[in-house]
Structure formats: structure tokens, C-alpha cells
Write an enzyme that holds these catalytic residues in place. Sequence first.
Site, PDB file in Angstrom:
ATOM      1  N   LYS A  35       0.846  -1.203   0.000  1.00  0.00           N
ATOM      2  CA  LYS A  35       0.000   0.000   0.000  1.00  0.00           C
ATOM      3  C   LYS A  35       0.883   1.256   0.000  1.00  0.00           C
ATOM      4  O   LYS A  35       2.092   1.168   0.233  1.00  0.00           O
ATOM      5  CB  LYS A  35      -0.916  -0.029   1.224  1.00  0.00           C
ATOM      6  CG  LYS A  35      -0.183   0.080   2.550  1.00  0.00           C
ATOM      7  CD  LYS A  35      -1.089  -0.267   3.725  1.00  0.00           C
ATOM      8  CE  LYS A  35      -0.333  -0.158   5.036  1.00  0.00           C
ATOM      9  NZ  LYS A  35      -1.032  -0.821   6.146  1.00  0.00           N
ATOM     10  N   TYR A 250      16.392  30.049   7.314  1.00  0.00           N
ATOM     11  CA  TYR A 250      15.183  30.717   7.807  1.00  0.00           C
ATOM     12  C   TYR A 250      15.122  30.646   9.324  1.00  0.00           C
ATOM     13  O   TYR A 250      15.296  29.568   9.906  1.00  0.00           O
ATOM     14  CB  TYR A 250      13.923  30.041   7.245  1.00  0.00           C
ATOM     15  CG  TYR A 250      13.714  30.285   5.768  1.00  0.00           C
ATOM     16  CD1 TYR A 250      13.587  31.568   5.256  1.00  0.00           C
ATOM     17  CD2 TYR A 250      13.627  29.210   4.902  1.00  0.00           C
ATOM     18  CE1 TYR A 250      13.382  31.772   3.906  1.00  0.00           C
ATOM     19  CE2 TYR A 250      13.415  29.397   3.554  1.00  0.00           C
ATOM     20  CZ  TYR A 250      13.298  30.687   3.053  1.00  0.00           C
ATOM     21  OH  TYR A 250      13.092  30.885   1.730  1.00  0.00           O
TER      22      TYR A 250
HETATM   23  C1  LIG Z   1      -0.184  -1.831   6.733  1.00  0.00           C
HETATM   24  C2  LIG Z   1      -0.732  -3.133   7.235  1.00  0.00           C
HETATM   25  C3  LIG Z   1       0.124  -4.226   7.472  1.00  0.00           C
HETATM   26  C4  LIG Z   1       1.636  -4.129   7.383  1.00  0.00           C
HETATM   27  O1  LIG Z   1       2.112  -3.536   8.569  1.00  0.00           O
HETATM   28  P1  LIG Z   1       3.686  -3.373   8.829  1.00  0.00           P
HETATM   29  O2  LIG Z   1       3.761  -2.840  10.215  1.00  0.00           O
HETATM   30  O3  LIG Z   1       4.178  -2.389   7.832  1.00  0.00           O
HETATM   31  O4  LIG Z   1       4.280  -4.710   8.660  1.00  0.00           O
HETATM   32  C5  LIG Z   1      -0.454  -5.434   7.823  1.00  0.00           C
HETATM   33  N1  LIG Z   1      -1.805  -5.562   7.959  1.00  0.00           N
HETATM   34  C6  LIG Z   1      -2.640  -4.523   7.775  1.00  0.00           C
HETATM   35  C7  LIG Z   1      -4.096  -4.733   7.949  1.00  0.00           C
HETATM   36  C8  LIG Z   1      -2.149  -3.287   7.415  1.00  0.00           C
HETATM   37  O5  LIG Z   1      -2.986  -2.262   7.230  1.00  0.00           O
END
Ligand SMILES: *Cc1c(COP(=O)(O)O)cnc(C)c1O
Length: 355
Positions: A35, A250
Amino acid sequence: MTRPARAIIDPHAARHNLARGRALAPNSRVLAVVKADAYGHGVLRMARLFADADAYAVASLDEAVRLRDAGVSKPVVLLEGPFDASEVDAILALGLETVIHTAEQIAMFRARGRSLPVWLKFDTGMHRLGFAPADCDEVVAAVTAFARPLRFMTHFANAHRRGDASVAAQQERFAALLGERPGERSLANSGAIVARPDSHADWVRPGLMLYGVSPLDDEAAADLGLAPVMTLRSRLISVRHLRAGESVGYGGAFTCPEDMPVGVVAYGYADGYPRHARTGTPILVRGVRTQVIGNCSMDMMTVDLRPVPDARFGDPVTLWGAGLPIEDVARASATIPYELLCRVRMRAHYEEGSA
Ligand SMILES: *Cc1c(COP(=O)(O)O)cnc(C)c1O
């Protein structure tokens, strides 16, 4: 691409981390989480590098469409399911799998009357998404008409803290609500894959660890056998010698305590660097560890060149990655590696190669 900023993606590191995940959970299948454009690494590239995964997980239909359009035929799971009934036809047409976490989503699929693989999500204590454990019988009855196969999942709130009691409590709640019910189960994100072997079940869901970042607070990725996939590089575009008492950038947030060389790096918050990174945030100039000084600007930031007194215009700078764990940068700028990685995609030019 006229700026020297580059995100270098190491294909060997990516494959190594996936293999490490498999070795840690040898009896589980792997749902590789890609994702947020694969945590800022580029979803199509990473899906190709994670070709050994059993399935991919994304957060929205458009991410799944990109994978299918690129010819990815492996199972793709929508971690939040449809946001709207208008997505259901596309989900079915693309042969996607879906998480279902609300009654509204059940109604959308029931109305359509076609079956698809479903991951029914239960809230065992994180209190974000999922059905209440007490509703299990009712919810399962409502999805049986279209869920083929029906699988079960939950998500941990505190898997990043080794030994956290809430993880065990969530595991117990999940086991209790499902009892002997048939159907594959999935609980573990990266933190649990590394630290809770008893949570691995049928499917593990690694995200962060695949990108070579430690999923556990205060434990280094290298010690967990993980290698950073992204190395973020740029160059010095100015080297100047400032006098004691002169302030930089800045707000003049850094004042030179002595006469000293100061470098300007072609990287800034428009590239995703944290604007609130403080003086002291680590950075490498020509491989030498030094510090960010003053406030980060939109396209530039300033660095202390005292540890690299012979640094020159054009010298390479590493913002994080090989030689400088992103965890160290995140800690110094009061954020988490997840956020730093996701922000890179704002404007990054990517290359593949070893860093
Ligand atoms: C993002 C996500 C993961 C992966 O989590 P990590 O901490 O990056 O390993 C797993 N399960 C769900 C439902 C998620 O939303």
C-alpha cells in the site's frame, strides 16, 4: 531530471527481506503489503521484486488497478475493502480479494450476488477497523452466501513493542471468537512476524520489514537480519565557510559556535524530508556521518561540514538508507520510518541498483 536527488532501490535487499520474512514464518503464506505506493518505493517495481510473495495487499481499488493493468495476476487483497458500492463491479471484474469490516460492505456484496474471496476482519483490541468479536456468528452467517473462501483476520495495535501484553491479549481474543470454525487466519504484521512466532497462523502480512526497516522500537534492522531497500541520495550544491556567531537559514535556527564549513544539500521538505528535523539529525556527506543544522527549506537543507572539512561542491550526500538507518533519522525528527518513506514519492526520481 535536473535535480540530483535520487531514491536508489536495491533489488537484492528487497528479495533478501522477503526471504527473511519467509524464514521467520516458514509455515505461513506471505501477503506482501504494498500500500501507499509500496511505502514510497513504487508499487509496480516492488510487486515485481516481491514476485515470490503469495499475494499482495493494497489500501484502495486504484492501487489494485495499477497492479492488474501491469499484468500482475497474483491475488490482490483490498485491506479496507470497498469505500462505496460503485467499486464492487470493478473488484469482481479484476478478480480481487477483499477485507470486509463493516455491515455496509456486507450489504454491497450481498446485493451484487457474486462470490469472491473474503477476509473478515475482527477488532480484537486495536479499535480501528473490524467487527466486534461478539458479532462473529451473525457476521459469518451474513457473508456465507458470497465469501469463497472465507478467511479471518485481525490487526495488532502494539506489535512494534516486543513483549507487549496487549498483543497476547488480542491473540487470545481472536482464538476465542473463532473457536473451531474452519477458515484460514491472519494476524501478524512485521512486528509480530519478527517478535511473536506464535501469531503467524496461515498468512503473515509483512509491510515495513520488506523494505528493510526495523518494525520493533529500539531494535536495529541489521540485528534483525533486514537490509534497507531505499537509499536516498543527493549532492552538495554549495560549500561555504561561516564565522562564529553567524546564523544559518530561515529563522536563523542554528548559530555557528565557531568558524566552520557549512554545506547546502539539494533536498528539502518538498522532497519529503521532515520540515521539523532538528539540528543534530544525522546525515552522511561523502559517507561521513554529520548533522543537519538549522531549518530545512523547500528544496534545500544545510549540513555541518566540520567532520568533512575537505567536502566540495557536488559531493554525494546520503539522507538515509545504506550506511544510515532511516530509524535514526525518524527518531531525530520525532516521526516514524513509515511516514518518511511514504513522503518520498512526492517528487522522487527512482533508480535501481545497490547503494
Ligand atoms: C499496513 C498493514 C500491514 C503491514 O504492517 P507493517 O507494520 O508495515 O508490517 C499489515 N496488515 C494490515 C491490515 C495493514 O494495514
